[in-house]
Design a protein around this motif. Structure first.
Motif, PDB file in Angstrom:
ATOM      1  N   THR A  64       0.922  -1.256   0.044  1.00 28.73           N
ATOM      2  CA  THR A  64       0.339   0.119  -0.207  1.00 28.73           C
ATOM      3  C   THR A  64       0.728   1.321   0.131  1.00 28.73           C
ATOM      4  O   THR A  64       1.444   1.464   0.524  1.00 28.73           O
ATOM      5  N   HIS A  65       0.318   1.928  -1.219  1.00 30.74           N
ATOM      6  CA  HIS A  65       1.301   3.180  -1.241  1.00 30.74           C
ATOM      7  C   HIS A  65       0.045   4.795  -0.456  1.00 30.74           C
ATOM      8  O   HIS A  65      -0.225   4.972  -1.120  1.00 30.74           O
ATOM      9  N   ARG A  66       0.735   5.444   0.578  1.00 33.99           N
ATOM     10  CA  ARG A  66       0.057   6.074   1.422  1.00 33.99           C
ATOM     11  C   ARG A  66       0.665   7.741   0.553  1.00 33.99           C
ATOM     12  O   ARG A  66       1.606   8.191   1.024  1.00 33.99           O
ATOM     13  N   MET A  67       0.414   8.188   0.040  1.00 30.24           N
ATOM     14  CA  MET A  67       0.945   9.458  -0.708  1.00 30.24           C
ATOM     15  C   MET A  67       0.528  11.124  -0.687  1.00 30.24           C
ATOM     16  O   MET A  67      -0.633  10.885  -0.684  1.00 30.24           O
ATOM     17  N   LEU A  68       1.413  12.294  -0.664  1.00 30.63           N
ATOM     18  CA  LEU A  68       0.834  13.122  -1.432  1.00 30.63           C
ATOM     19  C   LEU A  68       1.511  13.934  -2.672  1.00 30.63           C
ATOM     20  O   LEU A  68       3.385  13.996  -2.252  1.00 30.63           O
ATOM     21  N   PHE A  69       0.685  13.374  -3.293  1.00 29.99           N
ATOM     22  CA  PHE A  69       1.718  13.877  -4.712  1.00 29.99           C
ATOM     23  C   PHE A  69       2.256  15.880  -4.149  1.00 29.99           C
ATOM     24  O   PHE A  69       1.225  15.915  -3.935  1.00 29.99           O
ATOM     25  N   LYS A  70       3.026  16.125  -5.211  1.00 26.85           N
ATOM     26  CA  LYS A  70       3.836  17.075  -4.711  1.00 26.85           C
ATOM     27  C   LYS A  70       3.674  17.800  -6.054  1.00 26.85           C
ATOM     28  O   LYS A  70       5.108  17.360  -6.569  1.00 26.85           O
ATOM     29  N   ARG A  71       2.996  18.305  -6.776  1.00 20.26           N
ATOM     30  CA  ARG A  71       3.628  18.301  -9.034  1.00 20.26           C
ATOM     31  C   ARG A  71       4.442  20.055  -8.922  1.00 20.26           C
ATOM     32  O   ARG A  71       2.857  20.769  -8.625  1.00 20.26           O
ATOM     33  N   PHE A  72       5.046  20.568  -9.603  1.00 20.74           N
ATOM     34  CA  PHE A  72       4.798  21.583 -10.128  1.00 20.74           C
ATOM     35  C   PHE A  72       3.607  21.889 -11.622  1.00 20.74           C
ATOM     36  O   PHE A  72       4.359  20.949 -12.346  1.00 20.74           O
ATOM     37  N   ALA A  73       3.092  22.520 -11.497  1.00 22.59           N
ATOM     38  CA  ALA A  73       2.500  22.948 -12.845  1.00 22.59           C
ATOM     39  C   ALA A  73       2.422  23.980 -13.608  1.00 22.59           C
ATOM     40  O   ALA A  73       1.979  25.164 -12.677  1.00 22.59           O
ATOM     41  N   LEU A  74       2.663  24.288 -14.870  1.00 24.41           N
ATOM     42  CA  LEU A  74       2.855  24.802 -15.552  1.00 24.41           C
ATOM     43  C   LEU A  74       1.805  25.041 -16.613  1.00 24.41           C
ATOM     44  O   LEU A  74       1.870  23.612 -17.232  1.00 24.41           O
ATOM     45  N   ARG A  75       0.561  25.917 -16.548  1.00 23.24           N
ATOM     46  CA  ARG A  75      -0.188  25.169 -17.831  1.00 23.24           C
ATOM     47  C   ARG A  75      -0.631  26.738 -19.001  1.00 23.24           C
ATOM     48  O   ARG A  75      -0.173  27.290 -18.466  1.00 23.24           O
ATOM     49  N   LEU A  76      -1.250  26.308 -19.710  1.00 21.39           N
ATOM     50  CA  LEU A  76      -0.981  27.641 -21.126  1.00 21.39           C
ATOM     51  C   LEU A  76      -2.445  26.784 -21.853  1.00 21.39           C
ATOM     52  O   LEU A  76      -2.398  25.739 -21.823  1.00 21.39           O
ATOM     53  N   GLY A  77      -3.271  27.479 -21.856  1.00 25.57           N
ATOM     54  CA  GLY A  77      -4.349  27.967 -22.107  1.00 25.57           C
ATOM     55  C   GLY A  77      -5.003  28.669 -23.200  1.00 25.57           C
ATOM     56  O   GLY A  77      -4.685  29.784 -23.144  1.00 25.57           O
ATOM     57  N   LEU A  78      -6.287  28.631 -23.893  1.00 29.90           N
ATOM     58  CA  LEU A  78      -6.620  28.943 -24.828  1.00 29.90           C
ATOM     59  C   LEU A  78      -8.702  29.787 -23.964  1.00 29.90           C
ATOM     60  O   LEU A  78      -9.631  28.344 -24.102  1.00 29.90           O
ATOM     61  N   VAL A  79      -8.874  30.718 -23.965  1.00 30.51           N
ATOM     62  CA  VAL A  79      -9.799  31.652 -22.731  1.00 30.51           C
ATOM     63  C   VAL A  79     -10.698  31.897 -24.566  1.00 30.51           C
ATOM     64  O   VAL A  79     -10.267  33.226 -25.038  1.00 30.51           O
ATOM     65  N   PHE A  80     -12.069  31.082 -24.692  1.00 31.47           N
ATOM     66  CA  PHE A  80     -12.981  32.195 -25.352  1.00 31.47           C
ATOM     67  C   PHE A  80     -14.687  32.115 -24.866  1.00 31.47           C
ATOM     68  O   PHE A  80     -14.782  31.556 -23.795  1.00 31.47           O
TER      69      PHE A  80
END
Length: 116
Positions: free
Chosen positions: A100-116
């Motif tokens: 069993t793996h109990r985890m707190l995932f910590k990730r850097f996120a860089l996002r590019l999006g198009l809003v319309f």
């Protein structure tokens, strides 16, 4: 979301976002955003994931919005994504042995999006 692809640790996020914009001019504005919710763990028997439980999700970020035209804008943001998860794996060699793996995932996120 796949957090550890080799082990097939997959979580489906359900969340809401709150955003505050700080306009500099009509074609450029900065913003801060806070995303919060819950991730649902996905088990995969064919990948030896016998049980999966998600947990809370938190994703604060800062960004810029570039106004390309009146109808759409480009959005770029960076932040940290925190996700809880618990996964139970069956041993491929011994069906009675589990891990069993109990985890707190910590990730850097860089996002590019198009809003319309």
């Amino acid at each position: 979301d796949y957090y550890y692809l080799a082990q097939r640790e997959m979580i489906v996020p359900i969340f809401v976002e709150a955003r505050r914009s700080f306009p500099w001019k009509t074609s450029l504005q900065s913003f801060i955003m806070l995303t919060g919710g819950y991730g649902i763990g996905v088990k995969s028997e064919n990948q030896n994931v016998s049980a999966a439980q998600g947990g809370w999700l938190l994703h604060p970020s800062v960004g810029l919005e570039f106004g390309s035209s009146k109808d759409y804008h480009w959005q770029l943001d960076a932040g940290v994504r925190l996700q809880r998860g618990t996964f139970t794996f069956n041993s491929p060699w011994n069906s009675l042995e589990t891990t069993t793996h109990r985890m707190l995932f910590k990730r850097f996120a860089l996002r590019l999006g198009l809003v319309f």
